[in-house]
Design a protein around this motif. Structure first.
Motif, PDB file in Angstrom:
ATOM      1  N   LYS A 198       4.117   9.799 -10.619  1.00 60.59           N
ATOM      2  CA  LYS A 198       2.734   9.392 -10.430  1.00 60.59           C
ATOM      3  C   LYS A 198       2.617   8.322  -9.345  1.00 60.59           C
ATOM      4  O   LYS A 198       1.767   7.429  -9.397  1.00 60.59           O
ATOM      5  N   VAL A 199       3.478   8.447  -8.356  1.00 60.41           N
ATOM      6  CA  VAL A 199       3.564   7.435  -7.307  1.00 60.41           C
ATOM      7  C   VAL A 199       3.357   8.056  -5.929  1.00 60.41           C
ATOM      8  O   VAL A 199       3.826   9.162  -5.661  1.00 60.41           O
ATOM      9  N   ILE A 200       2.653   7.332  -5.075  1.00 65.30           N
ATOM     10  CA  ILE A 200       2.534   7.673  -3.658  1.00 65.30           C
ATOM     11  C   ILE A 200       3.228   6.567  -2.876  1.00 65.30           C
ATOM     12  O   ILE A 200       2.869   5.392  -2.994  1.00 65.30           O
ATOM     13  N   HIS A 201       4.237   6.933  -2.109  1.00 63.01           N
ATOM     14  CA  HIS A 201       4.949   5.939  -1.313  1.00 63.01           C
ATOM     15  C   HIS A 201       4.249   5.764   0.029  1.00 63.01           C
ATOM     16  O   HIS A 201       4.023   6.726   0.764  1.00 63.01           O
ATOM     17  N   VAL A 202       3.913   4.527   0.343  1.00 60.86           N
ATOM     18  CA  VAL A 202       3.195   4.209   1.579  1.00 60.86           C
ATOM     19  C   VAL A 202       4.117   3.381   2.474  1.00 60.86           C
ATOM     20  O   VAL A 202       4.492   2.263   2.108  1.00 60.86           O
ATOM     21  N   PRO A 203       4.514   3.905   3.633  1.00 64.43           N
ATOM     22  CA  PRO A 203       5.427   3.151   4.509  1.00 64.43           C
ATOM     23  C   PRO A 203       4.720   1.971   5.179  1.00 64.43           C
ATOM     24  O   PRO A 203       3.533   2.025   5.481  1.00 64.43           O
ATOM     25  N   TYR A 204       5.467   0.902   5.392  1.00 67.73           N
ATOM     26  CA  TYR A 204       4.955  -0.241   6.142  1.00 67.73           C
ATOM     27  C   TYR A 204       6.123  -0.922   6.831  1.00 67.73           C
ATOM     28  O   TYR A 204       7.285  -0.695   6.493  1.00 67.73           O
ATOM     29  N   ASP A 205       5.816  -1.766   7.819  1.00 65.73           N
ATOM     30  CA  ASP A 205       6.866  -2.477   8.536  1.00 65.73           C
ATOM     31  C   ASP A 205       7.503  -3.514   7.636  1.00 65.73           C
ATOM     32  O   ASP A 205       6.842  -4.114   6.786  1.00 65.73           O
ATOM     33  N   GLN A 206       8.786  -3.748   7.855  1.00 67.91           N
ATOM     34  CA  GLN A 206       9.520  -4.702   7.042  1.00 67.91           C
ATOM     35  C   GLN A 206       8.868  -6.085   7.109  1.00 67.91           C
ATOM     36  O   GLN A 206       8.436  -6.545   8.156  1.00 67.91           O
ATOM     37  N   GLY A 207       8.794  -6.752   5.974  1.00 66.29           N
ATOM     38  CA  GLY A 207       8.213  -8.085   5.920  1.00 66.29           C
ATOM     39  C   GLY A 207       6.711  -8.100   5.759  1.00 66.29           C
ATOM     40  O   GLY A 207       6.090  -9.158   5.713  1.00 66.29           O
ATOM     41  N   LYS A 208       6.087  -6.919   5.648  1.00 59.54           N
ATOM     42  CA  LYS A 208       4.626  -6.837   5.588  1.00 59.54           C
ATOM     43  C   LYS A 208       4.091  -6.586   4.175  1.00 59.54           C
ATOM     44  O   LYS A 208       2.902  -6.313   4.014  1.00 59.54           O
ATOM     45  N   ALA A 209       4.934  -6.667   3.163  1.00 59.06           N
ATOM     46  CA  ALA A 209       4.492  -6.348   1.804  1.00 59.06           C
ATOM     47  C   ALA A 209       3.273  -7.156   1.363  1.00 59.06           C
ATOM     48  O   ALA A 209       2.288  -6.579   0.879  1.00 59.06           O
ATOM     49  N   PRO A 210       3.261  -8.491   1.510  1.00 55.88           N
ATOM     50  CA  PRO A 210       2.079  -9.238   1.064  1.00 55.88           C
ATOM     51  C   PRO A 210       0.810  -8.847   1.813  1.00 55.88           C
ATOM     52  O   PRO A 210      -0.266  -8.751   1.217  1.00 55.88           O
ATOM     53  N   VAL A 211       0.935  -8.626   3.109  1.00 54.18           N
ATOM     54  CA  VAL A 211      -0.223  -8.245   3.922  1.00 54.18           C
ATOM     55  C   VAL A 211      -0.806  -6.928   3.438  1.00 54.18           C
ATOM     56  O   VAL A 211      -2.033  -6.785   3.279  1.00 54.18           O
ATOM     57  N   GLU A 212       0.063  -5.957   3.187  1.00 50.81           N
ATOM     58  CA  GLU A 212      -0.388  -4.644   2.740  1.00 50.81           C
ATOM     59  C   GLU A 212      -1.003  -4.716   1.342  1.00 50.81           C
ATOM     60  O   GLU A 212      -1.997  -4.047   1.051  1.00 50.81           O
ATOM     61  N   LEU A 213      -0.421  -5.545   0.479  1.00 47.65           N
ATOM     62  CA  LEU A 213      -0.971  -5.723  -0.866  1.00 47.65           C
ATOM     63  C   LEU A 213      -2.362  -6.348  -0.813  1.00 47.65           C
ATOM     64  O   LEU A 213      -3.326  -5.840  -1.401  1.00 47.65           O
ATOM     65  N   LEU A 214      -2.484  -7.450  -0.099  1.00 50.19           N
ATOM     66  CA  LEU A 214      -3.744  -8.183  -0.052  1.00 50.19           C
ATOM     67  C   LEU A 214      -4.845  -7.396   0.653  1.00 50.19           C
ATOM     68  O   LEU A 214      -6.035  -7.581   0.359  1.00 50.19           O
ATOM     69  N   ALA A 215      -4.452  -6.511   1.560  1.00 49.40           N
ATOM     70  CA  ALA A 215      -5.437  -5.675   2.260  1.00 49.40           C
ATOM     71  C   ALA A 215      -5.863  -4.485   1.411  1.00 49.40           C
ATOM     72  O   ALA A 215      -6.799  -3.769   1.780  1.00 49.40           O
ATOM     73  N   GLY A 216      -5.185  -4.246   0.279  1.00 49.06           N
ATOM     74  CA  GLY A 216      -5.550  -3.153  -0.603  1.00 49.06           C
ATOM     75  C   GLY A 216      -5.014  -1.801  -0.199  1.00 49.06           C
ATOM     76  O   GLY A 216      -5.388  -0.779  -0.777  1.00 49.06           O
ATOM     77  N   ARG A 217      -4.117  -1.777   0.786  1.00 47.39           N
ATOM     78  CA  ARG A 217      -3.565  -0.485   1.220  1.00 47.39           C
ATOM     79  C   ARG A 217      -2.498   0.024   0.251  1.00 47.39           C
ATOM     80  O   ARG A 217      -2.191   1.216   0.237  1.00 47.39           O
ATOM     81  N   ILE A 218      -1.904  -0.887  -0.507  1.00 46.36           N
ATOM     82  CA  ILE A 218      -0.951  -0.491  -1.543  1.00 46.36           C
ATOM     83  C   ILE A 218      -1.290  -1.246  -2.828  1.00 46.36           C
ATOM     84  O   ILE A 218      -1.969  -2.281  -2.800  1.00 46.36           O
ATOM     85  N   ASP A 219      -0.804  -0.720  -3.957  1.00 47.11           N
ATOM     86  CA  ASP A 219      -1.040  -1.346  -5.259  1.00 47.11           C
ATOM     87  C   ASP A 219       0.128  -2.205  -5.705  1.00 47.11           C
ATOM     88  O   ASP A 219      -0.049  -3.134  -6.508  1.00 47.11           O
ATOM     89  N   ALA A 220       1.311  -1.875  -5.236  1.00 51.55           N
ATOM     90  CA  ALA A 220       2.514  -2.572  -5.683  1.00 51.55           C
ATOM     91  C   ALA A 220       3.571  -2.518  -4.592  1.00 51.55           C
ATOM     92  O   ALA A 220       3.554  -1.632  -3.730  1.00 51.55           O
TER      93      ALA A 220
END
Length: 320
Positions: free
Chosen positions: A177-199
């Motif tokens: 039940k997971v969708i993997h969303v790629p992002y650049d290394q070190g960008k996890a907080p940015v992607e989380l706070l922008a709502g592009r990923i859930d976890a």
């Protein structure tokens, strides 16, 4: 130089050769040692500090050089192709095994000689605070009881953090039940706070300031024990992920034929650096655990980890 003094030097050298002696060699290292750094973020921060501290205990400096890409494979390939003379070393990690078993390199950990383990990092699993999940079980229950798909960030297929994420989600029974969303290394907080990923699962240092600000919830860490930097955060096993116990070690290695005496000099410098007050203080703010092990102990751990990493990559189908 006066002619008389020059004649004395030439004569002394000639006598040494006659009696089977050679002039004294300069102490290793006779020039700067390049330390290839495979990743940015926490790895780069720790690597630069380690190089600076080691330089204080060697005749010439250790110079960190970023060679990133391919989940570490770019840097490993570079160092593997250099002369085994002690002037090119790598700031390595479990990525030597994820890279080989994931098909990104055609050589395994035996291409390198271990110098010393330096630190251990335990990945942390985090979600946006506005998601309403205070615990790992809250998230699992919500996903299982709805048609929602969990958007999980991934910094590279087959990377250590991707592998650990897959293992965690598999233990939780929600891998389908997971969708993997790629992002650049070190960008996890940015992607989380922008709502592009859930976890996202990344190094604690990326999340701590946001957790303190109340914008991100850190639900668990993937080792069997809690960590110093996050004493109130449970291990994922405590939080319901079975017997999950995955940690990242980082250390130093050199090409396989590097002389043992060179390894010993680098190991001693690394040990002094790792035990310094500066290194220990940094561990508390960056979010890693100083964990020195000598070359022999380190070599045993690399071999043991390579075995289970290979098996896990195969079981999760990430070697295809």
């Amino acid at each position: 130089m006066e002619l008389k003094a020059m004649k004395w030097i030439v004569g002394a050298t000639a006598l040494a050769l006659v009696f089977g002696q050679t002039p004294a060699r300069a102490e290793y290292p006779e020039k700067p040692v390049e330390m290839t750094v495979l990743f940015g973020g926490t790895a780069q921060t720790i690597g630069q500090l380690l190089a600076d501290l080691m330089s204080k205990n060697l005749p010439n400096p250790v110079v960190p050089v970023a060679r990133t890409g391919g989940g570490g494979s770019v840097g490993y390939k570079y160092v593997n192709a250099t002369d085994p003379d002690g002037y090119n070393i790598v700031w390595n990690s479990n990525s030597i095994s994820t890279g080989y078993h994931g098909g990104r390199t055609d050589f395994d950990y035996t291409a390198f000689k271990p110098i010393a383990r330096i630190s251990v990092e335990v990945p942390a699993f985090a979600v946006r605070a506005d998601a309403g999940w205070e615990t790992l079980q809250d998230m699992v229950d919500d996903i299982k009881s709805s048609d929602k798909k969990l958007k999980v960030g991934a910094s590279g297929k087959g990377s250590f953090t991707h592998l650990t994420t897959m293992a965690l989600l598999d233990k939780l029974g929600i891998a389908d039940k997971v969708i993997h969303v790629p992002y650049d290394q070190g960008k996890a907080p940015v992607e989380l706070l922008a709502g592009r990923i859930d976890a996202a699962l990344q190094w604690p240092g990326q999340f701590i300031s946001h957790a303190e600000a109340g914008t991100i919830n850190i639900l668990c860490v993937t080792g069997k024990d809690r960590i110093t930097a996050l004493p109130d955060v449970p291990s994922c096993a405590e939080a319901g992920a079975g017997d999950l116990d995955i940690t990242m070690w980082r250390g130093l290695a050199a090409p396989a034929d590097t002389p043992d005496e060179v390894i010993a000099i680098l190991e001693a410098a690394a040990k002094t650096a790792t035990g310094s007050e500066e290194f220990i203080a940094a561990s508390k703010t960056v979010g890693f655990e100083p964990a020195f092990a000598d070359h022999a102990q380190f070599g045993e751990q690399i071999a043991a980890d390579d075995k289970w990493i290979g098996e896990l990559i195969k079981d999760l189908g990430l070697n295809q």
